[in-house]
Design a protein around this motif. Structure first.
Motif, PDB file in Angstrom:
ATOM      1  N   SER A 190       6.867  -5.176   8.815  1.00  0.00           N
ATOM      2  CA  SER A 190       8.048  -5.137   8.505  1.00  0.00           C
ATOM      3  C   SER A 190       8.570  -4.954   7.102  1.00  0.00           C
ATOM      4  N   GLY A 191       9.563  -3.888   6.765  1.00  0.00           N
ATOM      5  CA  GLY A 191       9.929  -3.955   5.413  1.00  0.00           C
ATOM      6  C   GLY A 191       9.225  -2.655   4.871  1.00  0.00           C
ATOM      7  N   SER A 192       8.348  -1.868   5.754  1.00  0.00           N
ATOM      8  CA  SER A 192       7.611  -0.764   5.614  1.00  0.00           C
ATOM      9  C   SER A 192       8.723   0.408   5.453  1.00  0.00           C
ATOM     10  N   MET A 193       8.301   1.412   4.675  1.00  0.00           N
ATOM     11  CA  MET A 193       9.247   2.479   4.636  1.00  0.00           C
ATOM     12  C   MET A 193       8.638   3.940   4.403  1.00  0.00           C
ATOM     13  N   THR A 194       9.434   4.971   4.758  1.00  0.00           N
ATOM     14  CA  THR A 194       8.915   6.232   4.316  1.00  0.00           C
ATOM     15  C   THR A 194      10.221   7.363   4.219  1.00  0.00           C
ATOM     16  N   THR A 195       9.828   8.502   3.755  1.00  0.00           N
ATOM     17  CA  THR A 195      10.730   9.490   3.653  1.00  0.00           C
ATOM     18  C   THR A 195      10.559  10.768   4.660  1.00  0.00           C
ATOM     19  N   VAL A 196      11.663  11.303   5.141  1.00  0.00           N
ATOM     20  CA  VAL A 196      11.470  12.465   5.875  1.00  0.00           C
ATOM     21  C   VAL A 196      12.641  13.610   5.327  1.00  0.00           C
ATOM     22  N   HIS A 197      12.506  14.702   5.488  1.00  0.00           N
ATOM     23  CA  HIS A 197      13.281  15.690   5.047  1.00  0.00           C
ATOM     24  C   HIS A 197      14.206  16.047   6.314  1.00  0.00           C
ATOM     25  N   ALA A 198      15.559  15.992   6.211  1.00  0.00           N
ATOM     26  CA  ALA A 198      16.461  16.137   7.298  1.00  0.00           C
ATOM     27  C   ALA A 198      17.774  16.551   6.526  1.00  0.00           C
TER      28      ALA A 198
ATOM     29  N   VAL B  79       4.703   5.061   2.951  1.00  0.00           N
ATOM     30  CA  VAL B  79       4.294   6.569   3.008  1.00  0.00           C
ATOM     31  C   VAL B  79       5.373   7.326   2.325  1.00  0.00           C
ATOM     32  N   GLY B  80       4.723   8.332   1.384  1.00  0.00           N
ATOM     33  CA  GLY B  80       5.601   8.977   0.643  1.00  0.00           C
ATOM     34  C   GLY B  80       6.425   9.984   1.306  1.00  0.00           C
ATOM     35  N   GLU B  81       5.892  10.601   2.402  1.00  0.00           N
ATOM     36  CA  GLU B  81       6.637  11.490   2.956  1.00  0.00           C
ATOM     37  C   GLU B  81       5.819  11.727   4.457  1.00  0.00           C
ATOM     38  N   VAL B  82       6.573  11.890   5.392  1.00  0.00           N
ATOM     39  CA  VAL B  82       5.852  12.220   6.667  1.00  0.00           C
ATOM     40  C   VAL B  82       6.408  13.687   7.065  1.00  0.00           C
ATOM     41  N   ARG B  83       5.410  14.479   7.606  1.00  0.00           N
ATOM     42  CA  ARG B  83       5.772  15.737   7.851  1.00  0.00           C
ATOM     43  C   ARG B  83       4.827  16.177   9.315  1.00  0.00           C
TER      44      ARG B  83
ATOM     45  N   PRO C 135      -2.580   2.188  -4.218  1.00  0.00           N
ATOM     46  CA  PRO C 135      -2.277   3.306  -4.030  1.00  0.00           C
ATOM     47  C   PRO C 135      -3.478   4.174  -3.070  1.00  0.00           C
ATOM     48  N   LEU C 136      -3.251   4.959  -1.909  1.00  0.00           N
ATOM     49  CA  LEU C 136      -4.016   5.799  -1.211  1.00  0.00           C
ATOM     50  C   LEU C 136      -3.494   7.059  -1.106  1.00  0.00           C
ATOM     51  N   GLU C 137      -4.481   8.131  -1.389  1.00  0.00           N
ATOM     52  CA  GLU C 137      -3.866   9.427  -1.729  1.00  0.00           C
ATOM     53  C   GLU C 137      -4.778  10.383  -0.873  1.00  0.00           C
ATOM     54  N   ALA C 138      -4.227  11.330  -0.161  1.00  0.00           N
ATOM     55  CA  ALA C 138      -5.036  12.170   0.728  1.00  0.00           C
ATOM     56  C   ALA C 138      -5.895  13.082   0.075  1.00  0.00           C
ATOM     57  N   ARG C 139      -6.969  13.904   0.515  1.00  0.00           N
ATOM     58  CA  ARG C 139      -7.614  14.759  -0.299  1.00  0.00           C
ATOM     59  C   ARG C 139      -7.955  15.830   0.717  1.00  0.00           C
ATOM     60  N   GLN C 140      -7.995  17.057  -0.086  1.00  0.00           N
ATOM     61  CA  GLN C 140      -8.325  18.185   0.662  1.00  0.00           C
ATOM     62  C   GLN C 140     -10.018  18.257   0.743  1.00  0.00           C
TER      63      GLN C 140
ATOM     64  N   ILE D 180       0.898  -1.347   0.004  1.00  0.00           N
ATOM     65  CA  ILE D 180       0.144  -0.094   0.136  1.00  0.00           C
ATOM     66  C   ILE D 180       0.944   1.280  -0.104  1.00  0.00           C
ATOM     67  N   THR D 181       0.746   2.161  -1.059  1.00  0.00           N
ATOM     68  CA  THR D 181       1.521   3.259  -0.909  1.00  0.00           C
ATOM     69  C   THR D 181       0.384   4.337  -0.456  1.00  0.00           C
ATOM     70  N   ILE D 182       0.866   5.422   0.358  1.00  0.00           N
ATOM     71  CA  ILE D 182       0.132   6.464   0.927  1.00  0.00           C
ATOM     72  C   ILE D 182       0.924   7.745   0.608  1.00  0.00           C
ATOM     73  N   GLU D 183       0.162   8.755  -0.071  1.00  0.00           N
ATOM     74  CA  GLU D 183       0.954   9.994  -0.361  1.00  0.00           C
ATOM     75  C   GLU D 183      -0.274  11.230  -0.480  1.00  0.00           C
ATOM     76  N   GLU D 184       0.219  12.371  -0.361  1.00  0.00           N
ATOM     77  CA  GLU D 184      -0.298  13.361  -0.329  1.00  0.00           C
ATOM     78  C   GLU D 184      -0.817  13.623  -2.037  1.00  0.00           C
ATOM     79  N   THR D 185       0.025  13.469  -2.719  1.00  0.00           N
ATOM     80  CA  THR D 185       0.053  13.499  -4.278  1.00  0.00           C
ATOM     81  C   THR D 185       0.392  12.371  -4.910  1.00  0.00           C
ATOM     82  N   ALA D 186      -0.209  11.484  -5.599  1.00  0.00           N
ATOM     83  CA  ALA D 186       0.258  10.136  -6.145  1.00  0.00           C
ATOM     84  C   ALA D 186       1.352  10.438  -7.036  1.00  0.00           C
ATOM     85  N   GLU D 187       2.790  10.093  -6.704  1.00  0.00           N
ATOM     86  CA  GLU D 187       3.853  10.515  -7.548  1.00  0.00           C
ATOM     87  C   GLU D 187       4.452   8.966  -7.536  1.00  0.00           C
TER      88      GLU D 187
END
Length: 200
Positions: free
Chosen positions: A71-79, A51-55, A18-23, A1-8
């Motif tokens: 296990s094996g799940s992943m995400t990105t974070v800006h640092a 998860v595409g990015e956690v903020r 794919p799961l995508e957030a919605r305004q 399962i992919t989770i993103e604010e904008t599907a990329e």
């Protein structure tokens, strides 16, 4: 399962949901946040959650997912670097409304996050893997230990950066877990990969 604010994300896998957030709409209704999607994914028996990015506070739900069998799940974070990733994850988790103490959050991070891959954009415009590090828990403190590190050796006249990835001689602590899952890590583990010149 992919989770993103904008599907990329474009994953070459036979079974991706794919799961995508919605305004929210004009009436302020129908908003779906990343936290809602992470919680929903836990009910979908996913083998892996990306998860595409956690903020924000969704990092707390992501850590919980990683600690309950995904296990094996992943995400990105800006640092700025791999060391700052741990502090950023801790700060984002404290932003959630879970009310979990700092010590418990650090324990969750240590249990959930095994590997940090730091990617940086260099001045020649190319992205490179700067380090591959494992997370080490020492008492109540967390630190990272570099397994591979990229060192710049020269800049060509046309501005291209060249360098090498150096293996630091450290075997990751999760290597045995990798082997028990049926993956071949080689006779000498990651050390068999050695160091290599990076031209691009």
């Amino acid at each position: 399962i992919t989770i993103e604010e904008t599907a990329e994300l474009k994953l070459d896998h036979p079974h991706v949901i794919p799961l995508e957030a919605r305004q929210s709409n004009m009436e302020g209704l129908g908003k779906i946040e990343l936290r809602d999607l992470v919680k929903t994914s836990l009910r979908m028996r996913a083998d892996r959650i990306v998860v595409g990015e956690v903020r924000g506070g969704e990092v707390m739900d992501m850590l919980q997912a990683m600690n309950v069998g995904h296990s094996g799940s992943m995400t990105t974070v800006h640092a700025n670097n791999s060391h700052d990733v741990l502090r950023r994850l801790e700060a984002l988790a404290l932003m959630s409304d879970a009310g979990v103490p700092r010590e418990s959050i650090r324990e969750m991070i240590a249990s959930a996050v095994q590997l940090i891959v730091h990617i940086n954009r260099f001045r020649d415009g190319k992205r490179r893997v700067c380090s591959i590090s494992q997370v080490i828990a020492e008492g109540d403190e967390l630190r990272v230990e570099d397994i591979y590190r990229f060192d710049v050796s020269e800049t060509t006249p046309n501005g291209e950066i060249r360098g090498q990835h150096h293996y630091n001689g450290i075997q990751p602590r999760f290597l045995e877990q990798v082997k028990t899952k049926g993956f071949d890590a080689g006779a000498h583990g990651l050390g068999a990969l050695g160091s290599g010149e990076v031209e691009a």
